[in-house]
Design a protein around this motif. Structure first.
Motif, PDB file in Angstrom:
ATOM      1  N   THR A  82     -39.419  -5.444  24.404  1.00  0.00           N
ATOM      2  CA  THR A  82     -38.779  -6.761  24.477  1.00  0.00           C
ATOM      3  C   THR A  82     -38.203  -7.092  25.850  1.00  0.00           C
ATOM      4  O   THR A  82     -37.643  -8.173  26.018  1.00  0.00           O
ATOM      5  CB  THR A  82     -37.655  -6.877  23.430  1.00  0.00           C
ATOM      6  OG1 THR A  82     -36.632  -5.903  23.716  1.00  0.00           O
ATOM      7  CG2 THR A  82     -38.194  -6.660  22.021  1.00  0.00           C
ATOM      8  N   GLY A  83     -38.323  -6.206  26.836  1.00  0.00           N
ATOM      9  CA  GLY A  83     -37.825  -6.568  28.158  1.00  0.00           C
ATOM     10  C   GLY A  83     -37.327  -5.374  28.950  1.00  0.00           C
ATOM     11  O   GLY A  83     -37.207  -4.255  28.433  1.00  0.00           O
ATOM     12  N   THR A  84     -37.028  -5.624  30.219  1.00  0.00           N
ATOM     13  CA  THR A  84     -36.572  -4.585  31.139  1.00  0.00           C
ATOM     14  C   THR A  84     -35.213  -4.960  31.706  1.00  0.00           C
ATOM     15  O   THR A  84     -34.992  -6.115  32.085  1.00  0.00           O
ATOM     16  CB  THR A  84     -37.573  -4.400  32.294  1.00  0.00           C
ATOM     17  OG1 THR A  84     -38.856  -4.037  31.766  1.00  0.00           O
ATOM     18  CG2 THR A  84     -37.109  -3.318  33.262  1.00  0.00           C
ATOM     19  N   VAL A  85     -34.303  -3.991  31.751  1.00  0.00           N
ATOM     20  CA  VAL A  85     -33.005  -4.200  32.373  1.00  0.00           C
ATOM     21  C   VAL A  85     -32.813  -3.152  33.459  1.00  0.00           C
ATOM     22  O   VAL A  85     -33.491  -2.117  33.480  1.00  0.00           O
ATOM     23  CB  VAL A  85     -31.843  -4.135  31.356  1.00  0.00           C
ATOM     24  CG1 VAL A  85     -32.047  -5.138  30.235  1.00  0.00           C
ATOM     25  CG2 VAL A  85     -31.694  -2.733  30.799  1.00  0.00           C
ATOM     26  N   LYS A  98     -44.497 -10.893  31.096  1.00  0.00           N
ATOM     27  CA  LYS A  98     -44.649 -10.648  29.662  1.00  0.00           C
ATOM     28  C   LYS A  98     -45.567  -9.448  29.406  1.00  0.00           C
ATOM     29  O   LYS A  98     -46.680  -9.379  29.908  1.00  0.00           O
ATOM     30  CB  LYS A  98     -45.212 -11.890  28.967  1.00  0.00           C
ATOM     31  CG  LYS A  98     -45.304 -11.733  27.459  1.00  0.00           C
ATOM     32  CD  LYS A  98     -45.823 -12.995  26.801  1.00  0.00           C
ATOM     33  CE  LYS A  98     -45.907 -12.823  25.288  1.00  0.00           C
ATOM     34  NZ  LYS A  98     -46.426 -14.028  24.611  1.00  0.00           N
ATOM     35  N   GLY A  99     -45.053  -8.501  28.629  1.00  0.00           N
ATOM     36  CA  GLY A  99     -45.842  -7.341  28.246  1.00  0.00           C
ATOM     37  C   GLY A  99     -45.865  -6.208  29.241  1.00  0.00           C
ATOM     38  O   GLY A  99     -46.469  -5.167  28.981  1.00  0.00           O
ATOM     39  N   ASP A 134     -48.559  -2.306  28.686  1.00  0.00           N
ATOM     40  CA  ASP A 134     -48.715  -1.292  27.649  1.00  0.00           C
ATOM     41  C   ASP A 134     -49.468  -1.796  26.430  1.00  0.00           C
ATOM     42  O   ASP A 134     -49.942  -1.008  25.614  1.00  0.00           O
ATOM     43  CB  ASP A 134     -47.324  -0.790  27.233  1.00  0.00           C
ATOM     44  CG  ASP A 134     -47.369   0.529  26.506  1.00  0.00           C
ATOM     45  OD1 ASP A 134     -48.098   1.419  26.961  1.00  0.00           O
ATOM     46  OD2 ASP A 134     -46.676   0.677  25.485  1.00  0.00           O
ATOM     47  N   ASP A 135     -49.580  -3.126  26.289  1.00  0.00           N
ATOM     48  CA  ASP A 135     -50.269  -3.669  25.116  1.00  0.00           C
ATOM     49  C   ASP A 135     -51.759  -3.854  25.364  1.00  0.00           C
ATOM     50  O   ASP A 135     -52.470  -4.393  24.509  1.00  0.00           O
ATOM     51  CB  ASP A 135     -49.636  -4.989  24.682  1.00  0.00           C
ATOM     52  CG  ASP A 135     -49.642  -6.041  25.792  1.00  0.00           C
ATOM     53  OD1 ASP A 135     -50.086  -5.724  26.912  1.00  0.00           O
ATOM     54  OD2 ASP A 135     -49.185  -7.170  25.539  1.00  0.00           O
ATOM     55  N   LYS A 183     -54.667   0.853  29.407  1.00  0.00           N
ATOM     56  CA  LYS A 183     -53.419   0.319  29.945  1.00  0.00           C
ATOM     57  C   LYS A 183     -53.589  -0.020  31.427  1.00  0.00           C
ATOM     58  O   LYS A 183     -54.358   0.633  32.145  1.00  0.00           O
ATOM     59  CB  LYS A 183     -52.282   1.331  29.760  1.00  0.00           C
ATOM     60  CG  LYS A 183     -52.011   1.690  28.304  1.00  0.00           C
ATOM     61  CD  LYS A 183     -50.880   2.693  28.190  1.00  0.00           C
ATOM     62  CE  LYS A 183     -50.771   3.267  26.788  1.00  0.00           C
ATOM     63  NZ  LYS A 183     -50.462   2.256  25.791  1.00  0.00           N
ATOM     64  N   LEU A 184     -52.857  -1.044  31.863  1.00  0.00           N
ATOM     65  CA  LEU A 184     -53.013  -1.571  33.210  1.00  0.00           C
ATOM     66  C   LEU A 184     -51.739  -1.337  34.022  1.00  0.00           C
ATOM     67  O   LEU A 184     -50.627  -1.543  33.525  1.00  0.00           O
ATOM     68  CB  LEU A 184     -53.316  -3.071  33.168  1.00  0.00           C
ATOM     69  CG  LEU A 184     -54.535  -3.493  32.356  1.00  0.00           C
ATOM     70  CD1 LEU A 184     -54.590  -5.015  32.238  1.00  0.00           C
ATOM     71  CD2 LEU A 184     -55.810  -2.954  32.988  1.00  0.00           C
TER      72      LEU A 184
END
Length: 320
Positions: free
Chosen positions: A118-121, A142-143, A164-165, A169-170
């Protein structure tokens, strides 16, 4: 050192590390077992498991850091809601602060392995006491899990991420000026850099969720599980003359023993503070993918494994 029987950390994954100016190393772990391990190598079923922890290494002494609450041990980096948590990425120390990237997840279904990114902090810790001062949201794509690896140069801090989705994976890349890790960032577009996250483009396909990038002798090396297929059992390296590629490789440098349909290896990381000449310390993680009880029945499954890799030999034998 990590074959521990009790008094704090007894197992975990992630296994990233940050070197401090005073010589200590801060190890960053995701899901972490605390408590004790029995003499037969099993964990009691009531063993506490928390979502993240720090293990501070001073010489050969390890000190586990987590929060203690009325309900018992809790993650060092607390989630904002009961069904959300943070798994650490990479970090760095500068001045009297340590910064750590945290990727946030939430439970999406009751099944095993059912979670959603859901996100990076960006966490800020004070030095030398390693007290958590705050968590700041990052402007991300996003993603993409940004901060899986961080590389500092004179002008920039390069922030590597993973889509990761996708499968395979990229890898993606952003950068911040030194001293301005919180932003604004620029994102690699494949041809240059843009301040718009929508212009971010992959720099490499077939990486693991977490991988590691480091620089030596004017070259950049990216170490990853060979993620071109499912459940890889080999560690691969790519090299480039610049942080964003183009990347030459993959070259297979290690086949992980003892993995198969049930036990998997994942997320290698290079710990450059332990370099000996051209020999670099690399960790990877193990876990059982179908039986949650396995890590209680055998504590050695859920602990970091370490190898030494001589990159002078890799350069001579695999890239000539």
């Amino acid at each position: 050192m990590f074959d521990r029987k009790g008094d704090g950390w007894t197992g975990g994954d992630g296994t990233l590390s940050v070197c401090l100016k005073d010589g200590r190393t801060v190890w960053l772990f995701g899901d972490t077992f605390l408590g004790k391990v029995k003499s037969d190598g099993t964990r009691p079923k009531e063993t506490p498991m928390i979502r993240n922890s720090l293990v501070v290494q001073t010489d050969r002494r390890l000190d586990t850091r987590y929060r203690q609450t009325e309900k018992g041990p809790a993650a060092f980096f607390p989630g904002a809601f009961p069904d959300t948590w943070y798994w650490p990425g990479d970090g760095l120390a500068a001045g009297n602060k340590m910064r750590v990237f945290l990727n946030r997840f939430r439970k999406s279904a009751p099944q095993l392995w059912a979670w959603q990114f859901t996100g990076t902090v960006l966490a800020t810790l004070s030095l030398p006491d390693l007290e958590l001062e705050g968590l700041d949201e990052t402007a991300t794509v996003k993603g993409v899990l940004f901060g899986v690896s961080v590389l500092k140069t004179k002008e920039y801090v390069y922030i590597y991420g993973t889509r990761d989705d996708a499968f395979p994976k990229l890898a993606c890349l952003a950068r911040a000026t030194t001293g301005s890790l919180s932003g604004p960032w620029e994102y690699y577009t494949g041809r240059g850099w843009s301040a718009d996250p929508k212009h971010s483009a992959p720099i490499l396909s077939g990486v693991s969720t977490q991988y590691s990038v480091f620089q030596t002798d004017g070259l950049f090396y990216l170490v990853t599980m060979d993620g071109r297929g499912p459940f890889p059992d080999t560690i691969a390296v790519y090299r480039s003359g610049s942080p964003g590629g183009p990347w030459q490789g993959p070259r297979i440098i290690y086949k992980v023993p003892g993995v198969g349909r049930d036990v998997v290896a994942y997320n290698p990381f290079v710990h450059t503070q332990f370099t000996e000449g051209h020999r670099y310390l690399i960790s990877y993680n193990l876990n059982h993918v179908s039986n949650p009880s396995a890590v209680y029945d055998d504590a050695t499954i859920y602990r970091p494994q370490f190898i030494w890799v001589d990159f002078a030999v890799i350069e001579q034998r695999l890239f000539q």
